[in-house]
Write a protein that holds these residues in place. Structure first.
Motif, mmCIF file in Angstrom:
data_model
loop_
_atom_site.group_PDB
_atom_site.id
_atom_site.type_symbol
_atom_site.label_atom_id
_atom_site.label_comp_id
_atom_site.label_asym_id
_atom_site.label_seq_id
_atom_site.Cartn_x
_atom_site.Cartn_y
_atom_site.Cartn_z
ATOM 1 N N MET A 61 0.819 -1.197 0.000
ATOM 2 C CA MET A 61 0.000 0.000 0.000
ATOM 3 C C MET A 61 0.866 1.266 0.000
ATOM 4 O O MET A 61 0.480 2.288 -0.565
ATOM 5 C CB MET A 61 -0.949 0.020 1.208
ATOM 6 N N GLN A 62 2.031 1.186 0.636
ATOM 7 C CA GLN A 62 2.944 2.337 0.629
ATOM 8 C C GLN A 62 3.347 2.678 -0.806
ATOM 9 O O GLN A 62 3.405 3.844 -1.188
ATOM 10 C CB GLN A 62 4.192 2.025 1.464
ATOM 11 N N THR A 63 3.620 1.622 -1.594
ATOM 12 C CA THR A 63 3.997 1.832 -3.007
ATOM 13 C C THR A 63 2.853 2.447 -3.772
ATOM 14 O O THR A 63 3.040 3.362 -4.590
ATOM 15 C CB THR A 63 4.392 0.488 -3.640
ATOM 16 N N ILE A 64 1.633 1.962 -3.525
ATOM 17 C CA ILE A 64 0.463 2.477 -4.214
ATOM 18 C C ILE A 64 0.243 3.946 -3.878
ATOM 19 O O ILE A 64 -0.044 4.772 -4.761
ATOM 20 C CB ILE A 64 -0.800 1.643 -3.853
ATOM 21 N N VAL A 65 0.379 4.271 -2.580
ATOM 22 C CA VAL A 65 0.189 5.662 -2.162
ATOM 23 C C VAL A 65 1.192 6.575 -2.852
ATOM 24 O O VAL A 65 0.847 7.661 -3.346
ATOM 25 C CB VAL A 65 0.322 5.806 -0.625
ATOM 26 N N GLN A 66 2.430 6.119 -2.945
ATOM 27 C CA GLN A 66 3.460 6.914 -3.604
ATOM 28 C C GLN A 66 3.128 7.126 -5.087
ATOM 29 O O GLN A 66 3.332 8.206 -5.642
ATOM 30 C CB GLN A 66 4.826 6.245 -3.440
ATOM 31 N N LYS A 67 2.643 6.076 -5.729
ATOM 32 C CA LYS A 67 2.260 6.180 -7.140
ATOM 33 C C LYS A 67 1.146 7.209 -7.319
ATOM 34 O O LYS A 67 1.150 8.011 -8.247
ATOM 35 C CB LYS A 67 1.820 4.819 -7.677
ATOM 36 N N LEU A 68 0.171 7.147 -6.406
ATOM 37 C CA LEU A 68 -0.956 8.082 -6.495
ATOM 38 C C LEU A 68 -0.519 9.505 -6.267
ATOM 39 O O LEU A 68 -0.998 10.444 -6.931
ATOM 40 C CB LEU A 68 -2.024 7.690 -5.451
ATOM 41 N N VAL A 69 0.409 9.697 -5.342
ATOM 42 C CA VAL A 69 0.931 11.049 -5.069
ATOM 43 C C VAL A 69 1.655 11.610 -6.267
ATOM 44 O O VAL A 69 1.569 12.810 -6.560
ATOM 45 C CB VAL A 69 1.865 11.009 -3.828
ATOM 46 N N ASN A 70 2.329 10.741 -7.009
ATOM 47 C CA ASN A 70 3.117 11.184 -8.142
ATOM 48 C C ASN A 70 2.331 11.306 -9.451
ATOM 49 O O ASN A 70 2.877 11.680 -10.494
ATOM 50 C CB ASN A 70 4.295 10.225 -8.374
ATOM 51 N N LEU A 71 1.021 10.977 -9.404
ATOM 52 C CA LEU A 71 0.195 11.092 -10.624
ATOM 53 C C LEU A 71 0.080 12.537 -11.081
ATOM 54 O O LEU A 71 -0.022 13.453 -10.258
ATOM 55 C CB LEU A 71 -1.195 10.499 -10.360
#
Length: 285
Positions: free
Chosen positions: A275-285
């Motif tokens: 989930m940490q990876t997913i959150v980072q991906k979403l932040v970088n969108l």
């Protein structure tokens, strides 16, 4: 009352005289004979206009019926009830329902549904349940719209209603709906997923989503956001992660509420969690 005949349509416009000497400019009720030939063939329709004169409109409508100026049918009553509810005059619609119950033209499930839905939206769900009970007692069969309105109304009380019993009643109504072979709509499915999660019944909530898919109801953006939010609120991060990944894979994205929860809870999630990876991906969108 004035009447104008145009082709096969007779329109009777009823005007209110407030002081007995002049006619007001607005027309609170319009009664229309559709498809008639002027000899009584066809169906009556009625619309409520000038919402600032609702009381006069309802009283005038009842007068038309009592004095047998026109014989209303289900469509005519339904239109007036629906118009009153949409204008925020549920109490007047309920008054008309009582009038209808005492007349020869008894209310059907459509009129009951309109008032039950309006009461639920006004957070008067206890009153809606009373109307529901009386409707069933009178032999009117509830349909999926009846249940959808009541279930949503019972669940529209927030987290502070965990001990009020309304969610349990919603689950009972949902079971009753399914036992009758009725199919809930997407909004009701989503509400029930939220209810099961709030009651700590996560296994049932997950099973619910999967059964929906088996029946051809794929989760939409709203459904995914609701279930992810509920799992996050209960610190069920592993389950939230499963649905979050599935949600993104299917082309849906977290809404503002889900994203805010993710950011708020990120410090509580293990660094090695997907989930940490997913959150980072979403932040970088």
């Amino acid at each position: 009352m004035t009447a104008v005949v145009v082709g096969f349509t007779m329109i009777a416009v009823v005007l209110v005289d407030d002081v007995g000497s002049g006619i007001v400019e607005k027309w609170p009720v319009v009664v229309e004979m559709v498809g008639g030939d002027g000899g009584g063939v066809g169906g009556w329709m009625v619309t409520v206009q000038a919402t600032d004169q609702v009381v006069e409109a309802v009283e005038l409508f009842k007068k038309l019926v009592k004095e047998k100026i026109c014989e209303p049918n289900q469509v005519m009553y339904g239109t007036v009830v629906n118009g009153l509810c949409k204008a925020g005059h549920t109490s007047k619609a309920l008054e008309l329902l009582r009038f209808m119950e005492a007349s020869s033209c008894k209310p059907n499930v459509y009129q009951y549904n309109t008032i039950i839905d309006s009461l639920c939206k006004d957070k008067m769900v206890d009153h809606a349940l009373e109307i529901f009970a009386k409707m069933v007692e009178k032999g009117v069969v509830a349909d999926v719209i009846t249940y959808n309105s009541l279930i949503r109304g019972l669940c529209n009380f927030g987290q502070d209603c965990s001990k009020c019993g309304k969610r349990n009643l919603a689950m009972d109504l949902f079971d009753e709906l399914c036992l009758k072979g009725l199919k809930p709509n997407v909004r009701t499915y989503t509400v029930m997923i939220s209810v099961y999660c709030q009651e700590g019944l996560f296994g049932i909530a997950k099973e619910f989503v999967r059964k929906r898919e088996e029946n051809g109801y794929l989760p939409n953006s709203v459904t995914y956001n609701v279930i992810v939010q509920e799992f996050l609120k209960q610190n069920e991060f592993q389950e939230a992660n499963i649905f979050l990944e599935e949600m993104i894979d299917r082309g849906f994205f977290p809404d503002a509420t889900t994203f805010s929860l993710l950011l708020h809870l990120t410090p509580s999630i293990r660094q090695d969690s997907p989930m940490q990876t997913i959150v980072q991906k979403l932040v970088n969108l």
